[in-house]
Enzyme design. Structure first.
Site, PDB file in Angstrom:
ATOM      1  N   ARG A 246     -42.028  89.952  49.949  1.00 25.91           N
ATOM      2  CA  ARG A 246     -41.855  90.592  48.524  1.00 25.91           C
ATOM      3  C   ARG A 246     -42.098  91.233  48.548  1.00 25.91           C
ATOM      4  O   ARG A 246     -42.377  92.112  47.910  1.00 25.91           O
ATOM      5  CB  ARG A 246     -42.105  88.957  48.135  1.00 25.91           C
TER       6      ARG A 246
ATOM      7  N   SER B 252     -35.312  90.587  41.168  1.00 22.58           N
ATOM      8  CA  SER B 252     -35.881  90.332  42.960  1.00 22.58           C
ATOM      9  C   SER B 252     -35.484  90.449  43.547  1.00 22.58           C
ATOM     10  O   SER B 252     -36.543  90.666  44.283  1.00 22.58           O
ATOM     11  CB  SER B 252     -36.569  88.578  42.398  1.00 22.58           C
TER      12      SER B 252
ATOM     13  N   GLU C  78     -27.782  77.149  42.902  1.00 21.85           N
ATOM     14  CA  GLU C  78     -27.655  77.373  44.277  1.00 21.85           C
ATOM     15  C   GLU C  78     -26.743  77.361  45.236  1.00 21.85           C
ATOM     16  O   GLU C  78     -25.715  77.509  46.403  1.00 21.85           O
ATOM     17  CB  GLU C  78     -28.863  77.185  45.093  1.00 21.85           C
TER      18      GLU C  78
ATOM     19  N   PHE D 223     -34.687  78.583  48.093  1.00 24.54           N
ATOM     20  CA  PHE D 223     -33.220  78.313  47.665  1.00 24.54           C
ATOM     21  C   PHE D 223     -32.335  78.335  48.735  1.00 24.54           C
ATOM     22  O   PHE D 223     -30.399  77.764  48.341  1.00 24.54           O
ATOM     23  CB  PHE D 223     -33.536  78.480  46.575  1.00 24.54           C
TER      24      PHE D 223
ATOM     25  N   HIS E 220     -38.200  86.777  49.831  1.00 30.32           N
ATOM     26  CA  HIS E 220     -38.937  86.046  49.568  1.00 30.32           C
ATOM     27  C   HIS E 220     -40.471  85.029  49.750  1.00 30.32           C
ATOM     28  O   HIS E 220     -40.363  84.089  50.031  1.00 30.32           O
ATOM     29  CB  HIS E 220     -39.529  85.189  47.705  1.00 30.32           C
TER      30      HIS E 220
ATOM     31  N   ARG F  89     -38.029  93.880  50.434  1.00 31.77           N
ATOM     32  CA  ARG F  89     -37.100  93.267  49.530  1.00 31.77           C
ATOM     33  C   ARG F  89     -36.602  94.227  49.085  1.00 31.77           C
ATOM     34  O   ARG F  89     -35.269  94.219  48.676  1.00 31.77           O
ATOM     35  CB  ARG F  89     -37.411  92.476  48.555  1.00 31.77           C
TER      36      ARG F  89
END
Length: 321
Positions: free
Chosen positions: A171, A41, A62, A87, A113, A14
């Site tokens: 991640r 994140s 989202e 998501f 992730h 990421r």
């Protein structure tokens, strides 16, 4: 040979996205980044600091984010949506289908992730179906880079690629071994990491590294292994797959995803249609994940190095019969 592949360092995949979006943002003023309350994140700090007027915080909404992104393309903006893979797909499938894919909007859906290596957040966040969801979407390009460098390269490259793109990455810190300048990444072109004659191992994402480790073990056992990084699931490099299996006569696919609908089924379709050979699929088996350490989860769900070696030995035996 596979034994010659060297690890440069370990970095979060990421993080490659974070660096890539900052670099491409400097080059292209039409790049706009949207997030669903996950700027940290997705490593968006440098981009936000440098281009605050090109960043949109959508909050935990989202579906709304996808609608905004689709609208931005009408003004020639290139929107990158950012949130977790779960998501980015499962929660907003309808919005992607109707607002993005149906009219071929130039939206880049960037999904972090992904898979089991999300780790402790557990089954509700560890989506293992997203490759299938996205590759079945008409007109959607699906990319699953294997490490930090390749994620950075993909993030930069898709800015000039017209049409909707699903970019999936992970991640944790992971071995980083592809070229730092990204010159070995081309959308739709498989990356041959090592040529061989006995067996083809085709992998994507984090499982490319596990396949490298498995390949080294198989080489020590005397097998000649052809290892291919299938970073683009769609459009699939069918020519590279056919060329490889025509030479080796058997294949193993490896992915951090359900075997139903993922890379393995895409490869199996090409194999069955063009050159039927024995094939084994390494991936999760119709199951959800659970909370745990990434490496422990890969081991429990059959995605570790020994599992790839076992699948390879099984398919090599099948080839002889």
């Amino acid at each position: 040979m596979i034994k010659d592949i060297q690890v440069l360092n370990e970095k979060e995949t990421r993080g490659g996205f974070g660096e890539g979006i900052y670099e491409v943002g400097k080059k292209n003023k039409n790049i706009v980044v949207l997030t669903a309350d996950l700027a940290g994140s997705l490593k968006l700090g440098p981009f936000i600091k440098e281009f605050p007027d090109r960043f949109i915080q959508c909050g935990i909404a989202e579906a709304n984010m996808m609608g905004i992104a689709a609208g931005l393309t009408i003004g020639n903006k290139i929107p990158y949506t950012t949130t977790f893979a779960n998501f980015s797909t499962g929660r907003v499938y309808d919005q992607i289908r109707q607002s993005v894919a149906y009219s071929s909007k130039n939206v880049k859906i960037c999904a972090s992730h992904a898979g089991l290596t999300l780790g402790e957040d557990g089954a509700t966040h560890q989506i293992l179906e997203d490759i299938g969801l996205m590759k079945m979407m008409p007109g959607m390009t699906v990319i699953v880079p294997c490490d930090f460098n390749q994620t950075k390269a993909a993030t930069i490259t898709i800015a000039d690629y017209m049409g909707p793109v699903y970019l999936r990455f992970g991640r944790p810190k992971w071995p980083n071994f592809t070229k730092e300048d990204g010159s070995d990444f081309v959308i739709g072109k498989a990356q041959v990491l090592s040529e061989g004659n006995d067996i083809s191992i085709l992998a994507c994402g984090h499982l490319v590294w596990k396949a490298i480790q498995a390949g080294k073990i198989l080489e020590e056992k005397g097998y000649s292994v052809e290892l291919i990084n299938i970073h683009t699931i769609k459009p699939l490099d069918e020519e590279a797959i056919i060329k490889s299996i025509s030479k080796t006569g058997c294949a193993v696919t490896c992915e951090e995803h359900n075997i139903y609908g993922g890379l393995g089924e895409s490869v199996a379709r090409v194999v069955a249609k063009n050159k039927p050979v024995p094939i084994e699929l390494v991936g999760t088996k119709d199951t959800f994940g659970e909370s745990g350490k990434p490496e422990e989860l890969l081991k429990k769900y059959g995605l570790d190095t020994p599992d790839i070696v076992s699948a390879a030995e099984k398919v090599l035996t099948r080839k002889k019969t």
